[in-house]
Design a protein around this motif. Structure first.
Motif, short mmCIF file in Angstrom:
data_model
loop_
_atom_site.label_atom_id
_atom_site.label_comp_id
_atom_site.label_asym_id
_atom_site.label_seq_id
_atom_site.Cartn_x
_atom_site.Cartn_y
_atom_site.Cartn_z
N UNK A 68 0.83 -1.21 0.00
CA UNK A 68 0.00 0.00 0.00
C UNK A 68 0.86 1.26 0.00
N UNK A 69 1.93 1.25 0.78
CA UNK A 69 2.83 2.40 0.82
C UNK A 69 3.52 2.64 -0.52
N UNK A 70 3.96 1.57 -1.15
CA UNK A 70 4.63 1.71 -2.45
C UNK A 70 3.62 2.14 -3.51
N UNK A 71 2.42 1.58 -3.47
CA UNK A 71 1.38 1.98 -4.42
C UNK A 71 1.04 3.46 -4.30
N UNK A 72 0.97 3.97 -3.06
CA UNK A 72 0.69 5.39 -2.84
C UNK A 72 1.80 6.25 -3.45
N UNK A 73 3.04 5.81 -3.26
CA UNK A 73 4.17 6.58 -3.79
C UNK A 73 4.18 6.57 -5.32
N UNK A 76 -0.21 7.49 -10.10
CA UNK A 76 -0.15 8.32 -11.31
C UNK A 76 1.28 8.48 -11.84
N UNK A 77 2.11 7.46 -11.63
CA UNK A 77 3.47 7.44 -12.16
C UNK A 77 3.56 6.28 -13.15
N UNK A 78 4.51 6.34 -14.08
CA UNK A 78 4.63 5.26 -15.07
C UNK A 78 5.35 4.03 -14.51
N UNK A 79 4.80 3.49 -13.43
CA UNK A 79 5.36 2.30 -12.79
C UNK A 79 4.31 1.21 -12.87
N UNK A 83 6.28 -4.17 -11.82
CA UNK A 83 7.48 -3.58 -11.22
C UNK A 83 7.31 -3.44 -9.71
N UNK A 84 6.13 -3.02 -9.28
CA UNK A 84 5.86 -2.86 -7.85
C UNK A 84 5.92 -4.22 -7.16
N UNK A 85 5.28 -5.20 -7.76
CA UNK A 85 5.28 -6.55 -7.20
C UNK A 85 6.71 -7.11 -7.11
N UNK A 86 7.49 -6.87 -8.15
CA UNK A 86 8.88 -7.35 -8.16
C UNK A 86 9.70 -6.65 -7.08
N UNK A 108 13.56 -1.77 6.57
CA UNK A 108 12.66 -2.09 5.45
C UNK A 108 12.46 -0.85 4.59
N UNK A 109 12.24 0.30 5.22
CA UNK A 109 12.05 1.55 4.48
C UNK A 109 13.25 1.90 3.62
N UNK A 110 14.46 1.71 4.15
CA UNK A 110 15.67 2.00 3.37
C UNK A 110 15.79 1.04 2.18
N UNK A 111 15.43 -0.22 2.37
CA UNK A 111 15.47 -1.18 1.26
C UNK A 111 14.52 -0.75 0.14
N UNK A 112 13.30 -0.34 0.54
CA UNK A 112 12.30 0.09 -0.44
C UNK A 112 12.79 1.33 -1.17
N UNK A 113 13.31 2.31 -0.43
CA UNK A 113 13.77 3.55 -1.07
C UNK A 113 14.92 3.28 -2.02
N UNK A 114 15.81 2.39 -1.64
CA UNK A 114 16.95 2.06 -2.49
C UNK A 114 16.48 1.49 -3.83
N UNK A 115 15.44 0.66 -3.79
CA UNK A 115 14.92 0.05 -5.01
C UNK A 115 14.04 1.02 -5.80
N UNK A 116 13.27 1.84 -5.09
CA UNK A 116 12.41 2.82 -5.76
C UNK A 116 13.22 3.86 -6.52
N UNK A 117 14.38 4.20 -5.99
CA UNK A 117 15.25 5.20 -6.61
C UNK A 117 15.60 4.80 -8.04
N UNK A 118 15.78 3.49 -8.26
CA UNK A 118 16.13 2.98 -9.59
C UNK A 118 14.93 2.90 -10.53
N UNK A 119 13.74 2.84 -9.97
CA UNK A 119 12.53 2.68 -10.78
C UNK A 119 11.94 4.02 -11.20
N UNK A 120 11.72 4.92 -10.22
CA UNK A 120 11.08 6.21 -10.51
C UNK A 120 11.47 7.23 -9.45
N UNK A 121 12.11 8.31 -9.87
CA UNK A 121 12.61 9.33 -8.95
C UNK A 121 11.49 10.01 -8.17
N UNK A 122 10.39 10.29 -8.83
CA UNK A 122 9.27 10.96 -8.16
C UNK A 122 8.66 10.05 -7.10
#
Length: 150
Positions: A68-73, A76-79, A83-86, A108-122
């Motif tokens: 849910x947190x990743x989906x909120x982030x 309306x982004x091209x993700x 990609x989210x599931x992966x 956990x939050x740092x792991x998510x941010x590290x991976x999100x950074x590579x997918x979509x900056x916004x």
């Protein structure tokens, strides 16, 4: 396995194969009563994992909350959903490979941010703003500057 359409107990497996993530089994089933087909996923049961929250409260790990947190982030982004599931699968693999019974939420939050950074900056900045509890515009700008310098 009960049929989701007619609730009959007599269903049978007609196809079984590894799911896309290679950590679960995808089974196609057929209901003997109504003849409809449906899919189930079988996953290995892992040891219960406790997340230590920022206020030192503890709660059981819940994939749905992370999702849910990743989906909120990523709203309306091209993700893509794939990609989210992966991303979540990758984070879970890292978490469970640690073989610890408790894990701080900040890890956990740092792991998510590290991976999100590579997918979509916004999406990364959105997640970071909630996760790191940005209090003002300056904190937000500092994070953006760090990201631009990398």
């Amino acid at each position: 396995m009960k049929c989701p359409f007619c609730s009959n107990d007599n269903t049978r497996v007609i196809d079984s194969r590894p799911a896309d993530d290679n950590y679960s089994i995808r089974r196609r089933r057929l209901c003997d009563e109504c003849g409809k087909r449906f899919t189930t996923y079988e996953k290995v049961e892992t040891i219960p994992l406790i997340v230590i929250k920022k206020d030192d409260n503890r709660e059981q790990y819940d994939r749905a909350k992370l999702e849910a947190g990743v989906l909120r982030a990523c709203h309306k982004r091209p993700v893509s959903v794939k990609q989210i599931s992966q991303l979540i699968d990758d984070v879970e693999v890292e978490i469970f490979n640690r073989e610890e019974k408790e894990i701080p939420s900040n890890v956990i939050g740092e792991m998510v941010m590290d991976k999100l950074k590579d997918i979509d900056a916004v999406a990364y900045v959105r997640f970071a703003s909630v996760y790191r509890e940005f209090k003002d515009v300056n904190t937000f700008m500092n994070e953006l500057k760090k990201m631009l310098n990398q």
